[in-house]
Design a protein around this motif. Structure first.
Motif, PDB file in Angstrom:
ATOM      1  N   LEU A 118      -3.117   2.110   6.469  1.00 62.17           N
ATOM      2  CA  LEU A 118      -2.832   3.429   6.367  1.00 62.17           C
ATOM      3  C   LEU A 118      -3.535   4.060   5.271  1.00 62.17           C
ATOM      4  N   ALA A 119      -3.780   3.460   3.961  1.00 57.29           N
ATOM      5  CA  ALA A 119      -4.482   3.782   2.831  1.00 57.29           C
ATOM      6  C   ALA A 119      -6.026   4.308   3.296  1.00 57.29           C
ATOM      7  N   THR A 120      -6.437   3.795   4.438  1.00 58.54           N
ATOM      8  CA  THR A 120      -7.692   4.197   4.703  1.00 58.54           C
ATOM      9  C   THR A 120      -7.756   5.358   5.842  1.00 58.54           C
ATOM     10  N   ARG A 121      -6.633   5.690   6.299  1.00 61.65           N
ATOM     11  CA  ARG A 121      -6.544   6.724   7.436  1.00 61.65           C
ATOM     12  C   ARG A 121      -6.161   8.183   6.822  1.00 61.65           C
ATOM     13  N   VAL A 122      -5.448   8.157   5.667  1.00 58.45           N
ATOM     14  CA  VAL A 122      -4.906   9.580   5.298  1.00 58.45           C
ATOM     15  C   VAL A 122      -5.440   9.628   3.940  1.00 58.45           C
ATOM     16  N   SER A 123      -5.604  10.979   3.406  1.00 55.31           N
ATOM     17  CA  SER A 123      -5.928  11.170   2.130  1.00 55.31           C
ATOM     18  C   SER A 123      -5.295  10.273   0.881  1.00 55.31           C
ATOM     19  N   LYS A 124      -5.754  10.053  -0.151  1.00 55.88           N
ATOM     20  CA  LYS A 124      -5.098   9.530  -0.941  1.00 55.88           C
ATOM     21  C   LYS A 124      -3.840  10.317  -1.444  1.00 55.88           C
ATOM     22  N   VAL A 125      -3.661  11.427  -1.666  1.00 52.91           N
ATOM     23  CA  VAL A 125      -2.554  12.267  -2.143  1.00 52.91           C
ATOM     24  C   VAL A 125      -1.617  12.061  -1.021  1.00 52.91           C
ATOM     25  N   THR A 126      -1.843  12.202   0.236  1.00 52.31           N
ATOM     26  CA  THR A 126      -0.879  11.898   1.032  1.00 52.31           C
ATOM     27  C   THR A 126      -0.367  10.756   1.061  1.00 52.31           C
ATOM     28  N   PHE A 127      -1.113   9.618   0.832  1.00 51.86           N
ATOM     29  CA  PHE A 127      -0.759   8.031   1.002  1.00 51.86           C
ATOM     30  C   PHE A 127       0.067   8.192  -0.306  1.00 51.86           C
ATOM     31  N   GLU A 128      -0.216   8.582  -1.581  1.00 48.51           N
ATOM     32  CA  GLU A 128       0.496   8.060  -2.676  1.00 48.51           C
ATOM     33  C   GLU A 128       1.762   8.979  -2.529  1.00 48.51           C
ATOM     34  N   SER A 129       2.009  10.247  -2.071  1.00 52.74           N
ATOM     35  CA  SER A 129       2.968  10.905  -2.252  1.00 52.74           C
ATOM     36  C   SER A 129       3.898  10.618  -1.171  1.00 52.74           C
ATOM     37  N   TYR A 130       3.398  10.222   0.024  1.00 47.96           N
ATOM     38  CA  TYR A 130       4.547  10.278   1.012  1.00 47.96           C
ATOM     39  C   TYR A 130       4.414   9.035   1.586  1.00 47.96           C
ATOM     40  N   ILE A 131       3.338   8.163   1.932  1.00 53.23           N
ATOM     41  CA  ILE A 131       3.533   6.867   2.694  1.00 53.23           C
ATOM     42  C   ILE A 131       3.829   5.699   1.830  1.00 53.23           C
ATOM     43  N   ARG A 132       3.104   5.610   0.573  1.00 48.73           N
ATOM     44  CA  ARG A 132       3.583   4.530  -0.283  1.00 48.73           C
ATOM     45  C   ARG A 132       5.210   4.461  -0.577  1.00 48.73           C
ATOM     46  N   PRO A 133       5.760   5.759  -0.739  1.00 44.93           N
ATOM     47  CA  PRO A 133       7.084   5.256  -1.066  1.00 44.93           C
ATOM     48  C   PRO A 133       8.149   4.929   0.120  1.00 44.93           C
ATOM     49  N   ILE A 134       7.476   5.115   1.136  1.00 42.94           N
ATOM     50  CA  ILE A 134       8.379   4.643   2.305  1.00 42.94           C
ATOM     51  C   ILE A 134       8.804   3.252   2.336  1.00 42.94           C
ATOM     52  N   ARG A 135      10.050   3.214   2.737  1.00 43.01           N
ATOM     53  CA  ARG A 135      10.631   1.786   2.380  1.00 43.01           C
ATOM     54  C   ARG A 135      10.764   1.368   3.999  1.00 43.01           C
ATOM     55  N   PRO A 136      10.514   0.014   4.405  1.00 43.51           N
ATOM     56  CA  PRO A 136      10.884  -0.392   5.634  1.00 43.51           C
ATOM     57  C   PRO A 136      12.351  -1.030   5.756  1.00 43.51           C
ATOM     58  N   LEU A 137      13.274  -0.499   6.743  1.00 44.17           N
ATOM     59  CA  LEU A 137      14.691  -0.699   6.521  1.00 44.17           C
ATOM     60  C   LEU A 137      14.823  -1.837   7.363  1.00 44.17           C
ATOM     61  N   SER A 138      14.307  -1.518   8.889  1.00 47.39           N
ATOM     62  CA  SER A 138      14.881  -2.382   9.663  1.00 47.39           C
ATOM     63  C   SER A 138      13.982  -2.569  11.202  1.00 47.39           C
ATOM     64  N   LEU A 139      14.010  -3.553  11.982  1.00 49.47           N
ATOM     65  CA  LEU A 139      13.480  -3.340  13.109  1.00 49.47           C
ATOM     66  C   LEU A 139      14.243  -4.023  14.105  1.00 49.47           C
ATOM     67  N   HIS A 140      14.929  -3.277  15.034  1.00 57.94           N
ATOM     68  CA  HIS A 140      15.782  -3.867  15.983  1.00 57.94           C
ATOM     69  C   HIS A 140      15.169  -3.493  17.223  1.00 57.94           C
ATOM     70  N   ASP A 141      15.400  -4.394  18.365  1.00 59.81           N
ATOM     71  CA  ASP A 141      14.936  -3.815  19.752  1.00 59.81           C
ATOM     72  C   ASP A 141      13.729  -2.733  19.838  1.00 59.81           C
ATOM     73  N   GLY A 142      12.814  -2.897  19.210  1.00 59.38           N
ATOM     74  CA  GLY A 142      11.640  -2.086  19.109  1.00 59.38           C
ATOM     75  C   GLY A 142      11.820  -0.542  18.300  1.00 59.38           C
ATOM     76  N   VAL A 143      13.043  -0.616  17.663  1.00 53.22           N
ATOM     77  CA  VAL A 143      13.184   0.569  16.999  1.00 53.22           C
ATOM     78  C   VAL A 143      12.801   0.138  15.392  1.00 53.22           C
ATOM     79  N   LEU A 144      11.775   0.941  14.923  1.00 49.58           N
ATOM     80  CA  LEU A 144      11.416   0.515  13.477  1.00 49.58           C
ATOM     81  C   LEU A 144      12.270   1.630  12.649  1.00 49.58           C
TER      82      LEU A 144
END
Ligand code: ADP
Ligand code: MG
Length: 475
Positions: A14-40
């Motif tokens: 993802l770091a290569t696909r979005v701007s640095k600002v978007t990545f640092e502000s929105y993508i990096r803080p995301i936390r993966p919580l769970s993956l059940h039956d194909g629902v992430l």
């Protein structure tokens, strides 16, 4: 694969696909919580972030995670409560596979299963043509990782560990002497070490062209195709060489597709990004963009020092630390030149039976401090006016003064340094450089360059100033 690890991989992509600002502000803080039956389920820090991500980046996140996990997904975003933001994610450590659908249809981007191999080593290509063996000298162990090559290294390690299933293709690009070929060999070595039956073909743009042309000439294109399509890992170095050759490019495209569609791993290096490879086919460019594109840039000082030290360890050389630091400070953008300088120094010290010192390095390596043939990132094409502006800034004078007949010392040095840099960083003839400097002739430019070349090996402040101008032009 633990969800956490899958998410870390996705982050690299993802770091290569979005701007640095978007990545640092929105993508990096995301936390993966769970993956059940194909629902992430992903945790985000605010309702605003959820809305923003939902609108703009959710589809991208989904397709990247689908690529990493190899199954179809639905992505849900949930705003984390304050205490959750601090606590470790319990479910994140759970293996993703347990929640992933086992029979889900493969997504379009996901590679097909790799055919099981029970074959011998790769035979030589048809015809009497040169081949390149994977060199055991270049491994991940002796590759120094720093900020400049972290993503490329991570991509290469992932690909070496599970070819064909993570980033395919992996595209590495950057200037000369920055470790691209090293990483390519390391992938081959790693894959063969894990599974000795892996068929690895290492080829560079030039060799591929030679193979193809001779196959055409000898009417052996069928054998040529069979050969290239029987590999598990295709390592293609310096693809820029084929970018302008129509027929070879076409053949490359077909080989690429044949391998990619059957889930075989392809790794490509180039001196430019796919976007800058102008002669490249649009079809190929878009295929490259399906995988991971990572650049390698000039390493920072600590990495350069570590590269020299690693080399000294391997060769059993003992070089005083201040000398290593001095040389690594001077040679910044080409690790081949850096290694060459060290080798030269060691040879000199051994022939002269003298101990190494900074003074010795300066006198022996004089020419190296001029650094890097090929100019900025190996490309030649900086305009004199750009150089003049940068030099005027660094030497605290003005563009007008540099172009004027003034002969005071500060202006003269700035002018000479700028001429020297124009020569280094462009292919422009001396007469045209002279013309850009207020209508001077080519002999003036020649003298200026010779003067700087003579001063450089001893003059540290001048070296630093010239390097600063170069660096400012790289930005
Ligand atoms: P490129 O293919 O990018 O032109 P190479 O892979 O040929 O560069 O690297 C040039 C030399 O520098 C090689 O000997 C390589 O081992 C060394 N080198 C470059 N980067 C690193 C690194 N990060 N760690 C260790 N050695 C490196
Ligand atoms: Mg190379």
């Amino acid at each position: 694969m633990a969800l956490r690890r899958a998410w870390d991989r996705a982050l690299h992509l993802l770091a290569t696909r979005v701007s640095k600002v978007t990545f640092e502000s929105y993508i990096r803080p995301i936390r993966p919580l769970s993956l059940h039956d194909g629902v992430l389920t992903l945790g985000v820090s605010s309702a605003f972030a959820r809305e923003w991500l939902d609108k703009r980046h959710c589809a991208l996140i989904r397709s990247v995670m689908e690529g990493v996990l190899g199954c179809a997904l639905e992505v849900r975003l949930r705003v984390l409560a304050a205490e959750e933001r601090l606590a470790p994610t319990a479910e994140a450590a759970q293996p993703a596979a347990s929640g992933a659908p086992t029979k889900g249809a493969p997504t379009p981007g996901a590679p097909a299963a790799r055919p099981r191999r029970a074959r011998g080593p790769l035979p030589p290509p048809p015809g009497d043509v040169p081949t390149i063996a994977v060199s055991p000298r270049f491994t991940f162990e002796n590759f120094v990782v720093g900020r400049s090559n972290r993503l490329a290294h991570a991509g290469a390690v992932a690909v070496g560990a599970s070819p064909g299933s993570v980033y395919n293709p992996l595209f590495l690009y950057g200037g000369s002497g920055l470790g691209k070929t090293h990483l390519l060999h390391a992938i081959g070595n790693e894959a063969v070490e894990r599974d000795p039956a892996t068929r690895v073909a290492f080829v560079d743009g030039e060799t591929f062209t030679i193979h193809f042309v001779s196959a055409l000439r000898d009417r052996k294109t069928e054998e040529f195709r069979r050969y290239y399509r029987s590999v598990d890992i295709w390592l293609v170095d310096d693809i820029q060489f084929i970018a302008s050759k129509e027929q070879t490019k076409e053949e490359f495209f077909h080989t690429f597709n044949a391998l990619h569609q059957t889930g075989r791993q392809i790794v490509i290096t180039s001196d430019r990004s796919p976007r800058e490879l102008r002669a490249l086919d649009e079809r190929l460019r878009s295929r490259f963009e399906c995988g991971l594109i990572a650049d390698v840039s000039a390493p920072e000082l600590e990495t350069r020092i570590a590269i020299v030290e690693r080399r000294c360890q391997v060769e059993g050389w003992e070089i005083p630390r201040p000398v290593v630091v001095h040389v690594a400070e001077a040679i910044r953008s080409n690790m081949r030149a850096l290694e060459g300088a060290i080798t030269k120094l060691v040879a000199y010290a051994s022939i002269m039976r003298s101990t190494m010192s900074i003074e010795m390095a300066q006198s022996v390596l004089g020419e190296f401090f001029i650094d890097i043939p090929g100019g900025i990132s190996g490309r030649k094409g900086v305009l004199p006016d750009t150089v003049i502006r940068a030099a005027a800034d660094r030497f605290h004078t003005s563009v007008d003064a540099i172009k004027s007949p003034r002969r005071d010392k500060q202006v003269v040095v700035a002018r000479q340094a700028a001429m020297f840099l124009c020569r280094q960083l462009s292919e422009i003839p001396l007469s045209q450089i002279g013309a850009a400097f207020g209508g001077r002739d080519h002999t003036t430019v020649q003298r200026a360059i010779a003067r700087i070349e003579a001063l450089l090996p001893q003059d540290r402040p001048l070296q630093a100033a010239i390097q600063d101008v170069r660096d400012s032009l790289e930005d």
